[in-house]
Design a protein around this motif. Structure first.
Motif, PDB file in Angstrom:
ATOM      1  N   ARG A 101      -4.587  -9.782   3.035  1.00 27.50           N
ATOM      2  CA  ARG A 101      -5.742 -10.613   2.669  1.00 27.50           C
ATOM      3  C   ARG A 101      -5.648 -11.094   1.231  1.00 27.50           C
ATOM      4  NH1 ARG A 101      -9.453 -10.251   7.104  1.00 27.50           N
ATOM      5  NH2 ARG A 101      -7.844 -11.013   8.495  1.00 27.50           N
ATOM      6  N   SER A 102      -5.270 -10.172   0.329  1.00 26.88           N
ATOM      7  CA  SER A 102      -5.234 -10.561  -1.088  1.00 26.88           C
ATOM      8  C   SER A 102      -4.095 -11.547  -1.325  1.00 26.88           C
ATOM      9  CB  SER A 102      -5.092  -9.324  -1.973  1.00 26.88           C
ATOM     10  OG  SER A 102      -3.822  -8.749  -1.805  1.00 26.88           O
ATOM     11  N   LYS A 103      -2.996 -11.393  -0.573  1.00 30.49           N
ATOM     12  CA  LYS A 103      -1.872 -12.332  -0.679  1.00 30.49           C
ATOM     13  C   LYS A 103      -2.304 -13.725  -0.224  1.00 30.49           C
ATOM     14  CE  LYS A 103       2.911 -10.787  -0.363  1.00 30.49           C
ATOM     15  NZ  LYS A 103       3.950 -10.368   0.572  1.00 30.49           N
ATOM     16  N   HIS A 152      -3.758  -5.796   1.748  1.00 30.23           N
ATOM     17  CA  HIS A 152      -2.646  -6.414   1.031  1.00 30.23           C
ATOM     18  C   HIS A 152      -2.429  -7.849   1.518  1.00 30.23           C
ATOM     19  CE1 HIS A 152       0.912  -6.301  -1.441  1.00 30.23           C
ATOM     20  NE2 HIS A 152       1.643  -6.782  -0.435  1.00 30.23           N
ATOM     21  N   ASP A 169     -12.146  -8.420   4.031  1.00 27.72           N
ATOM     22  CA  ASP A 169     -12.939  -8.893   2.897  1.00 27.72           C
ATOM     23  C   ASP A 169     -14.431  -8.787   3.192  1.00 27.72           C
ATOM     24  OD1 ASP A 169     -10.800  -9.448   1.297  1.00 27.72           O
ATOM     25  OD2 ASP A 169     -10.522 -11.451   2.133  1.00 27.72           O
ATOM     26  N   ARG A 226      -5.247 -14.896  -0.141  1.00 27.89           N
ATOM     27  CA  ARG A 226      -6.218 -15.484  -1.069  1.00 27.89           C
ATOM     28  C   ARG A 226      -5.493 -16.111  -2.270  1.00 27.89           C
ATOM     29  NH1 ARG A 226      -9.396 -11.137  -2.837  1.00 27.89           N
ATOM     30  NH2 ARG A 226      -8.884 -10.189  -0.850  1.00 27.89           N
ATOM     31  N   LYS A 227      -4.455 -15.417  -2.757  1.00 23.79           N
ATOM     32  CA  LYS A 227      -3.719 -15.938  -3.894  1.00 23.79           C
ATOM     33  C   LYS A 227      -3.003 -17.231  -3.524  1.00 23.79           C
ATOM     34  CE  LYS A 227      -3.057 -11.885  -6.676  1.00 23.79           C
ATOM     35  NZ  LYS A 227      -2.358 -10.610  -6.514  1.00 23.79           N
ATOM     36  N   ALA A 228      -2.468 -17.257  -2.282  1.00 27.75           N
ATOM     37  CA  ALA A 228      -1.696 -18.421  -1.846  1.00 27.75           C
ATOM     38  C   ALA A 228      -2.579 -19.653  -1.706  1.00 27.75           C
ATOM     39  CB  ALA A 228      -1.017 -18.109  -0.511  1.00 27.75           C
ATOM     40  N   SER A 229      -3.832 -19.423  -1.284  1.00 28.59           N
ATOM     41  CA  SER A 229      -4.689 -20.570  -1.016  1.00 28.59           C
ATOM     42  C   SER A 229      -5.262 -21.160  -2.292  1.00 28.59           C
ATOM     43  CB  SER A 229      -5.827 -20.179  -0.087  1.00 28.59           C
ATOM     44  OG  SER A 229      -6.666 -19.235  -0.702  1.00 28.59           O
TER      45      SER A 229
END
Lengths: 157, 139
Positions: free
Chosen positions: A150-152, A148, B60, A154-157
């Motif tokens: 990590r995906s957050k 969770h 990842d 990634r979205k922020a970057s």
């Protein structure tokens, strides 16, 4: 003769005629006891752990194939059904490991009397339930939280 | 001497059946030891894997692939895959011996050996590809 073991059932009466000797009592005449249940379940969890390990190899193969197939594998492991299967794999492994450790103790000649067996059975059930649930819960929570985050990120970057 | 000959012949054939398929094959002890030794090997290897999964779960692709590519991790993974499927083979064979009788016995044993063998090799190849097959990451 389908099975050579049938040969063991051939007996002869005192007058020389051949008969099929009776079988010894089988499963259905015994009352289910905890030791019996743990013995059978040790086999079943062994098979389940093998099936889970097969899925583990599929996961490793997906990782080796590349990012796309790894993403597909993560969809499976992140899915509720996948999480249930993962939890089942972990609990099977814990179950089979506890059963195996008991076998090591018995092989060493310890705790193999009827009284000791009946004392240790409930302890084994407790250990399986405790370690299994805690390990499966902790591992799935840690993984889920990290995924969770990590995906957050990634979205922020 | 007085008993009918034909019936005794039947008994004789049963004895041959007994000699063919039953009794000690003198390989049981080795099988039993193989089961125990691989089980003992699996204890530290699975413990290591559980710890790794705590460190790695949810990561990842890049991190996981990098983890699998490190020599020590690849070695432990290979050892884990080999002992897992060896142990599975030995254990499943006993289950087949106990429950699958008659014509299905031999095919079932082949299926166990082939299935566990192929899965083990697949796992090893996957780990080797992770460890050796990836191009070096750009600095």
């Amino acid at each position: 003769m389908q099975d050579v073991r049938e040969a063991l059932y051939v007996g002869s009466r005192s007058d020389g005629t051949l008969i099929r000797r009776p079988m010894s009592p089988h499963l259905q005449v015994y009352k289910m006891r905890l030791s019996m249940f743990l013995s059978i379940s040790n086999r079943i969890t062994g098979v389940a752990a093998t099936a889970g390990s097969a899925l583990g190899v599929v996961w490793l193969t997906a990782l080796a194939k590349g990012p796309k197939s790894f993403a597909a594998a993560r969809k499976v492991t992140g899915n509720p059904l996948g999480q249930v299967i993962l939890a089942g794999w972990i609990i099977s492994l814990v179950w089979h490991t506890v059963g195996g450790l008991r076998h090591f103790i018995w092989d060493a000649g310890k705790r193999y009397d009827k009284k000791e067996l009946n004392e240790d059975g409930p302890v084994a059930v407790g250990v399986i339930a405790g370690v299994g649930v805690v390990l499966a819960g902790a591992l799935l929570c840690v993984s889920g939280c990290r995924a969770h985050r990590r995906s957050k990120a990634r979205k922020a970057s | 001497m007085n008993a009918p000959v034909s019936q005794h012949r039947d008994v004789m054939r049963s004895q041959l059946g007994r000699a063919r398929g039953l009794g000690s094959g003198h390989s049981g002890t080795g099988h039993w030891i193989a089961e125990r030794v691989s089980a003992a090997t699996l204890l530290p290897l699975s413990g290591w894997f559980v710890v790794q999964m705590f460190r790695l779960g949810g990561d990842d692709y890049e991190e996981v692939a990098k983890w699998g590519g490190r020599p020590l991790n690849a070695t432990m993974l290979t050892a884990l895959v080999i002992s897992s499927f060896y142990h599975a083979e030995v254990g499943l064979q006993v289950i087949v011996d106990d429950y699958v009788h008659g014509k299905a016995h031999v095919p079932a044993k082949f299926a166990v050996r082939f299935g566990t063998g192929i899965l083990g090799v697949l796992g090893v190849v996957a780990v080797l590809k992770l460890a050796l097959g990836r191009s070096a990451p750009k600095a």
